[in-house]
Design a protein around this motif. Structure first.
Motif, mmCIF file in Angstrom:
data_model
loop_
_atom_site.group_PDB
_atom_site.id
_atom_site.type_symbol
_atom_site.label_atom_id
_atom_site.label_comp_id
_atom_site.label_asym_id
_atom_site.label_seq_id
_atom_site.Cartn_x
_atom_site.Cartn_y
_atom_site.Cartn_z
ATOM 1 N N GLN A 164 -2.477 5.999 6.941
ATOM 2 C CA GLN A 164 -2.145 6.809 5.765
ATOM 3 C C GLN A 164 -3.002 8.069 5.682
ATOM 4 O OE1 GLN A 164 -2.527 3.902 2.575
ATOM 5 N NE2 GLN A 164 -0.333 3.554 2.552
ATOM 6 N N GLU B 191 -3.713 1.894 -8.646
ATOM 7 C CA GLU B 191 -3.681 1.528 -7.228
ATOM 8 C C GLU B 191 -4.761 0.523 -6.843
ATOM 9 O OE1 GLU B 191 -1.389 2.171 -4.864
ATOM 10 O OE2 GLU B 191 -0.326 2.825 -6.641
ATOM 11 N N SER C 281 0.817 -1.215 0.000
ATOM 12 C CA SER C 281 0.000 0.000 0.000
ATOM 13 C C SER C 281 0.849 1.263 0.000
ATOM 14 C CB SER C 281 -0.933 0.005 1.222
ATOM 15 O OG SER C 281 -1.802 -1.110 1.208
ATOM 16 N N ALA D 243 -5.324 -3.993 6.519
ATOM 17 C CA ALA D 243 -5.775 -3.053 5.493
ATOM 18 C C ALA D 243 -6.495 -1.867 6.122
ATOM 19 C CB ALA D 243 -6.690 -3.760 4.499
ATOM 20 N N THR E 264 -7.486 -3.888 -1.671
ATOM 21 C CA THR E 264 -7.072 -4.895 -0.690
ATOM 22 C C THR E 264 -8.270 -5.526 0.004
ATOM 23 O OG1 THR E 264 -5.028 -3.669 -0.272
ATOM 24 C CG2 THR E 264 -5.659 -5.323 1.346
ATOM 25 N N ILE F 85 -4.588 6.243 -1.414
ATOM 26 C CA ILE F 85 -4.948 5.602 -0.146
ATOM 27 C C ILE F 85 -6.282 4.878 -0.258
ATOM 28 C CG2 ILE F 85 -5.586 6.063 2.260
ATOM 29 C CD1 ILE F 85 -3.613 8.459 2.141
ATOM 30 N N SER G 219 -6.135 1.879 -2.771
ATOM 31 C CA SER G 219 -5.417 0.751 -2.169
ATOM 32 C C SER G 219 -6.317 0.003 -1.195
ATOM 33 C CB SER G 219 -4.161 1.249 -1.448
ATOM 34 O OG SER G 219 -3.271 1.859 -2.342
ATOM 35 N N PHE G 220 -7.062 0.757 -0.398
ATOM 36 C CA PHE G 220 -7.956 0.142 0.592
ATOM 37 C C PHE G 220 -9.060 -0.654 -0.086
ATOM 38 C CE2 PHE G 220 -11.772 0.525 3.338
ATOM 39 C CZ PHE G 220 -11.325 -0.248 4.399
ATOM 40 N N THR H 184 -3.872 0.247 7.900
ATOM 41 C CA THR H 184 -3.076 0.956 6.893
ATOM 42 C C THR H 184 -3.830 2.172 6.368
ATOM 43 O OG1 THR H 184 -1.985 -1.093 6.203
ATOM 44 C CG2 THR H 184 -1.923 0.742 4.651
ATOM 45 N N PHE H 185 -5.118 1.996 6.078
ATOM 46 C CA PHE H 185 -5.942 3.101 5.590
ATOM 47 C C PHE H 185 -5.987 4.239 6.608
ATOM 48 C CE2 PHE H 185 -10.161 5.137 5.517
ATOM 49 C CZ PHE H 185 -10.153 5.672 4.233
ATOM 50 N N ASN I 197 -3.413 -3.499 -5.642
ATOM 51 C CA ASN I 197 -3.793 -4.005 -4.327
ATOM 52 C C ASN I 197 -4.826 -5.120 -4.415
ATOM 53 O OD1 ASN I 197 -2.691 -2.227 -1.816
ATOM 54 N ND2 ASN I 197 -2.783 -1.002 -3.674
#
Length: 509
Positions: free
Chosen positions: A372, A303, A70, A365, A118, A111, A114-115, A368-369, A307
Motif C-alpha cells: 500500500q 482505521e 485493510s 499485515a 492489525t 495505511i 491499519s498496520f 499489505t503495509f 483493523n
C-alpha cells in the motif's frame, strides 16, 4: 518459540511468499471496490482450497482477509464510498481531506493506522488465545451451549432494525443448519427423501450463494454497478511523519483497545468498532466541530479500530471455536473442509497450525503495509476496473465452485436457492449476520445441548446451576430484552417531551 520460527519459515518459503503477495494484492482490490469485500473474496477462495494442503489453504485465506480489510479505506478516502461497513466512519473525514487536496496524507494515515491495528491486535491474540483456550478446556457442554446461544442472541440483538427480525434470521439459520443427519444418533432430518441432503447444506455453497451471487444481483438491480469519476489530486511521498503519529497517539491507543474488545465480542466486528472509535474520538476532542470536515483524527480512529478487531475476532475463533464475525465464520468453515475443528483442543493438538495462522496474519499485515505504501499513488486506477468484467468472472467462479464441492449439480442448485433466500431476506429487512452465525453454530448448539442433558441424566438443571453457564444464559436473555426496554424508555421519553411541549403551548395561549 519453536512453533513460531517453523511457521515463519513456512510463510517465507518462496512459493508461499509469492502466494501471500498475490492474494494480499487481490484482497486490497476486493476491499477497495465498493460492492466487493474480503468476505466475498474468501467465499470465492474456499472452493479452491479443496485441492490444497491445510497450510496453503490458510495462507491464502488469511492473506485475502488482511488485504481485504485493510483495503476498504481506499474508496472511502478517494470517492467517499466505503469499500465495506468497516470503513463507513473513514468517509466522514477521509473524503473531505481528499477534497482539500490532502488525499496523499489521508491514504498514508489509513495505511499506517491499519498496520498498527492489525499487527498489535494479532500479537495480543497470539499470547492471549492459549490462556483462554487453557481455561476453556475445563468447561463442559453446558457452558459451550450457553456460549453459542449467547453469541447468536448477541448478534441478533445488535442487528439493524427490529430485534425480532434479527431473531427470525437466526431462527432460519438454525433451521437450515439442522438439515441432514442428526449429530447424535445419525437419523436424517428434512431431507424429503433426497440422499444429497443427508450430508447437510454445504457451507461453501451457502457462502457463494448468499454473499457472492446475491451481491452481484443486488448491485445490478439497483444500478450500482458503476463508479463515479475519481479526482484524487496529486498523491506523492510518504504523506505523514512521525509527528503525525505522536500527535494522535491517544486516539490511536483508545481506538485500538476499543477495536480489540469489540472484535472479541461474537458477532460485532469491524463494522461496529470503527463507528464506536470515531464517536469516542469526536466526543473527547478539543475541537469536535472539525470532525466531518477533514480532521485526520477521524481517519486514525476509524482505521485503527476496524483493523484491531481482526486480532479480537481471532481470539474467540482460535480459543473457543466461536466466530467473532462473518469472516472468521468462513475461516472456521475452511478448517472444517480439512477435517479440523477450531477450539481449545485444536490449539493443544495442532500447535504448529495454530501458530501458522497467527504468523501468517502478521506476515500478511507487513506485506499489505509495504504494497500500500509503495503503490498508493496508483490506487485511483483500482477503482476504474469495469464492473462487467469483475462480475462475469465472479459468477463463473461461483458456478465452478458450487459444482466442485461434490462434482454434482446438486450444490449449484443449493447455491442458487440460498441466493434467492438471501435476496428475500434483504427485501424483508432480515439481516444476514445472525443467519450466518446461527447456521455455522447450529451443529455445535444442538450437540452441546444434548450432551449436557445426557451427562445430567435427563436433567436441565446443570445449565442453570453451573455459574459460567448461568451467567452466559442471563447475558443472552439480557441481550434480547434490553433493546425492547430501551426502545420503550425512548418512546416514553419522547412522549413525555411532547406532552410537556403541548402543555406549555396551552399555557402560552
Amino acid at each position: 518459540m519453536e512453533y513460531f520460527l517453523s511457521a515463519l519459515l513456512l510463510c517465507l518459503q518462496p512459493i508461499n511468499l509469492i502466494l501471500i503477495i498475490g492474494v494480499v494484492t487481490l484482497g486490497i482490490i476486493f476491499g477497495a471496490i465498493p460492492g466487493l469485500s474480503a468476505t466475498l473474496g474468501i467465499a470465492l477462495l474456499l472452493p479452491i482450497t479443496f485441492g490444497l494442503s491445510t497450510e496453503t489453504s490458510f495462507i491464502i485465506l488469511l492473506a485475502m482477509w488482511i488485504g481485504g480489510v485493510s483495503g476498504t479505506f481506499i474508496s472511502a478516502v478517494l470517492i467517499g464510498i466505503p469499500g465495506s461497513s468497516s470503513a463507513i466512519a473513514t468517509c466522514f473525514d477521509g473524503f473531505p481531506m481528499t477534497q482539500q487536496g490532502k488525499a496523499g496524507k489521508a491514504l498514508a494515515i489509513g495505511i499506517v493506522a491499519s498496520f498498527i491495528g492489525t499487527l498489535g491486535s494479532v500479537i495480543i491474540a497470539t499470547f492471549l488465545s492459549p490462556i483462554i483456550a487453557e481455561f476453556a478446556l475445563h468447561l463442559g457442554p453446558w457452558e459451550y451451549f450457553s456460549l453459542c446461544l449467547c453469541a447468536i442472541t448477541l448478534i441478533a440483538s445488535l442487528s439493524k432494525g427490529i430485534i425480532f427480525k434479527g431473531i427470525m434470521a437466526a431462527g432460519i439459520g438454525l433451521l437450515i443448519g439442522s438439515i441432514g443427519m442428526d449429530p447424535i444418533n445419525g437419523a436424517t432430518r428434512f431431507t424429503f427423501g433426497n440422499p444429497y441432503f443427508g450430508a447437510g447444506i454445504s457451507t461453501v455453497a451457502q457462502m457463494l450463494g448468499m454473499f457472492a451471487m446475491c451481491q452481484i444481483i443486488r448491485d445490478a438491480a439497483k444500478g450500482q454497478a458503476k463508479m463515479p469519476e475519481i479526482d484524487a489530486g496529486e498523491i506523492k511521498g510518504w504523506g505523514i511523519s512521525f509527528k503525525d503519529i505522536f500527535t494522535n497517539i491517544k486516539t490511536i491507543i483508545i481506538s485500538f483497545l476499543s477495536g480489540l474488545w469489540i472484535g472479541f465480542l461474537p458477532g460485532m466486528g469491524s463494522g461496529i468498532s470503527n463507528m464506536v472509535a470515531y464517536g469516542y474520538a469526536k466526543s473527547s476532542s478539543k475541537d469536535p466541530d472539525s470532525f466531518g470536515k477533514g480532521n485526520p483524527a477521524g481517519v486514525w480512529a476509524s482505521e485503527t479500530a476496524n483493523n484491531a478487531s481482526i486480532g479480537g475476532a481471532l481470539i474467540p475463533m482460535m480459543a473457543l471455536g466461536i466466530p467473532g464475525d462473518g469472516i472468521t465464520a468462513m475461516l472456521i468453515s475452511g478448517l472444517t473442509i480439512h477435517g479440523l475443528q477450531a477450539g481449545p483442543l485444536f490449539m493443544s493438538e495442532k500447535p504448529e497450525l495454530t501458530m501458522l495462522i497467527f504468523v501468517c496474519v502478521i506476515v500478511s499485515a507487513i506485506i499489505t503495509f509495504a504494497i500500500q505504501m509503495i503503490f498508493k499513488r496508483w490506487f485511483p486506477y483500482i477503482l476504474k476496473i469495469p464492473y462487467h468484467y469483475l462480475y462475469s468472472v465472479i459468477l463463473v467462479i461461483c458456478y465452478i465452485g458450487g459444482f466442485g464441492i461434490s462434482n454434482t449439480m446438486f450444490n449449484v442448485y443449493v447455491m442458487l436457492g440460498l441466493c434467492l433466500l438471501a435476496i428475500f431476506m434483504n427485501v424483508a429487512g432480515l439481516p444476514l449476520s445472525p443467519f450466518v452465525l446461527a447456521f455455522i453454530l447450529s451443529g455445535k448448539l444442538e450437540r452441546y445441548f444434548r450432551q449436557g442433558i445426557s451427562y445430567s441424566h435427563g436433567s436441565y438443571s446443570d445449565f442453570f446451576t453451573r455459574p459460567i453457564s448461568l451467567i452466559l444464559l442471563l447475558l443472552a436473555v439480557f441481550s434480547v430484552v434490553w433493546p425492547l426496554i430501551s426502545n420503550h424508555l425512548k418512546k416514553s421519553k419522547i412522549a413525555k417531551a411532547v406532552s410537556v411541549g403541548e402543555s406549555e403551548d396551552i399555557n402560552d395561549d
